[in-house]
Write a protein that holds these residues in place. Structure first.
Motif, PDB file in Angstrom:
ATOM      1  N   TRP A 115      -4.041   5.063  -2.935  1.00 34.96           N
ATOM      2  CA  TRP A 115      -5.247   4.371  -2.511  1.00 34.96           C
ATOM      3  C   TRP A 115      -5.171   2.878  -2.833  1.00 34.96           C
ATOM      4  CZ3 TRP A 115      -7.272   7.551   0.670  1.00 34.96           C
ATOM      5  CH2 TRP A 115      -7.163   8.928   0.443  1.00 34.96           C
ATOM      6  N   ASP A 116      -4.039   2.287  -2.553  1.00 37.25           N
ATOM      7  CA  ASP A 116      -3.813   0.852  -2.766  1.00 37.25           C
ATOM      8  C   ASP A 116      -4.733   0.054  -1.838  1.00 37.25           C
ATOM      9  OD1 ASP A 116      -2.850  -1.763  -2.894  1.00 37.25           O
ATOM     10  OD2 ASP A 116      -0.783  -1.098  -3.194  1.00 37.25           O
ATOM     11  N   PRO A 117      -5.531  -0.880  -2.357  1.00 34.82           N
ATOM     12  CA  PRO A 117      -6.432  -1.662  -1.503  1.00 34.82           C
ATOM     13  C   PRO A 117      -5.692  -2.561  -0.520  1.00 34.82           C
ATOM     14  CG  PRO A 117      -6.418  -2.531  -3.739  1.00 34.82           C
ATOM     15  CD  PRO A 117      -5.693  -1.232  -3.793  1.00 34.82           C
ATOM     16  N   ASP A 118      -4.387  -2.760  -0.742  1.00 36.46           N
ATOM     17  CA  ASP A 118      -3.608  -3.607   0.159  1.00 36.46           C
ATOM     18  C   ASP A 118      -2.928  -2.819   1.276  1.00 36.46           C
ATOM     19  OD1 ASP A 118      -4.200  -5.969  -1.236  1.00 36.46           O
ATOM     20  OD2 ASP A 118      -2.594  -5.603  -2.682  1.00 36.46           O
ATOM     21  N   HIS A 119      -3.191  -1.514   1.358  1.00 36.67           N
ATOM     22  CA  HIS A 119      -2.603  -0.711   2.442  1.00 36.67           C
ATOM     23  C   HIS A 119      -3.072  -1.246   3.788  1.00 36.67           C
ATOM     24  CE1 HIS A 119      -0.363   2.196   0.315  1.00 36.67           C
ATOM     25  NE2 HIS A 119      -1.348   2.980  -0.072  1.00 36.67           N
ATOM     26  N   HIS A 132      -1.422  11.294   2.520  1.00 39.21           N
ATOM     27  CA  HIS A 132      -2.875  11.220   2.671  1.00 39.21           C
ATOM     28  C   HIS A 132      -3.450  12.504   3.256  1.00 39.21           C
ATOM     29  CE1 HIS A 132      -2.110   6.869   2.122  1.00 39.21           C
ATOM     30  NE2 HIS A 132      -3.346   6.870   1.636  1.00 39.21           N
ATOM     31  N   LEU A 133      -2.749  13.111   4.238  1.00 36.81           N
ATOM     32  CA  LEU A 133      -3.235  14.381   4.770  1.00 36.81           C
ATOM     33  C   LEU A 133      -3.137  15.478   3.723  1.00 36.81           C
ATOM     34  CD1 LEU A 133      -3.228  12.909   7.534  1.00 36.81           C
ATOM     35  CD2 LEU A 133      -2.494  15.084   8.536  1.00 36.81           C
ATOM     36  N   GLU A 134      -2.109  15.419   2.898  1.00 38.74           N
ATOM     37  CA  GLU A 134      -2.001  16.399   1.822  1.00 38.74           C
ATOM     38  C   GLU A 134      -3.212  16.312   0.890  1.00 38.74           C
ATOM     39  OE1 GLU A 134       0.851  17.626  -1.989  1.00 38.74           O
ATOM     40  OE2 GLU A 134       1.455  15.987  -0.652  1.00 38.74           O
TER      41      GLU A 134
END
Length: 248
Positions: A115-119, A132-134
């Motif tokens: 959940w990196d805010p820079d993604h 993320h789906l996992e």
């Protein structure tokens, strides 16, 4: 007819592109899963060693495509619409085509910081086995499935009861990768030495492993609350039990 197709495709009821696409996948899975069950119950033959790997590859790829479409309907809707347009040429590779690497297996290694805010949102993988789906779909669904079958004494559910939520997606992704690679050798006939060609036992093992592993993932998919065209929890469990009675 085996109960594998509804485990993967669900039961779409509303008319539209999504229903058309899933019904197409359902028909394909019905044909090839029925043939696969026949192969598993038959004596050794050239037909099984020649066409068995192809049947398993169809089940693996179409099954995963159905699951992707139910978890991320936009993907299946886009492809359905594009393939119905005059711009689509069946003999020409299109960049947006469904692909094993990208749609099923993530193209890039997942970031350690989920959940990196820079993604950058467009770069977050929505493949079937993405991190993320996992986190958002599969782990909660595994827990919900395990809770639901806890009191069900059916021995056909024993393998599902043994699942560990934290390890399941990593393990099933590894199994699918291995199956895809092994089946590729049978489909593309990569062996140039007769000593390496698949025998009847090997092909039947691959057929069984493919059906059982994708059926388990299909069962879990019906415990994802936002999945499209899902069966009820009870119906999904019964479909899985019926399948495992046919393919023990």
């Amino acid at each position: 007819m085996t109960s594998l197709p509804p485990l993967l495709c669900g039961l779409p009821t509303t008319n539209g592109l999504g229903k058309i696409a899933l019904e197409q996948l359902n028909a394909s899975l019905a044909n090839f899963s029925d043939r696969t069950v026949q192969y598993l119950a038959s004596a050794a033959s050239d037909e099984i060693t020649m066409f068995g790997p192809f049947c398993a590859r169809v089940i693996l790829e179409n099954g995963c495509a159905a699951l992707v479409g139910r978890l991320d309907p936009f993907r299946i809707l886009y492809l359905s619409e594009f393939q119905s347009r005059p711009e689509y040429i069946s003999g020409k590779r299109i960049k947006s085509a469904f692909s094993w690497t990208g749609d099923v297996i993530p193209e890039e290694k997942a970031s350690l910081v989920l959940w990196d805010p820079d993604h950058d949102v467009p770069k977050i993988s929505r493949s079937l086995f993405s991190a993320h789906l996992e986190h958002l779909y599969w782990r909660p669904a595994v827990d919900a499935m395990l809770d639901h079958i806890e009191e069900n004494p059916a021995p056909e559910l024993d393998s599902m009861r043994a699942i560990e939520t934290e390890k399941y997606i990593s393990e099933i992704k590894g199994r699918f990768r291995q199956l895809y690679s092994q089946l590729s050798k049978g489909v593309h006939w990569e062996f140039f030495s007769s000593n390496l060609q698949m025998d009847d036992v090997t092909v039947k093992t691959l057929l069984r492993d493919t059906i059982i592993n994708i059926a388990g993932l299909g069962l879990i998919s019906h415990f994802v609350p936002t999945a499209y065209a899902s069966l009820s929890a009870g119906a999904a469990v019964e479909a899985y039990i019926e399948l495992r009675k046919t393919v023990p």
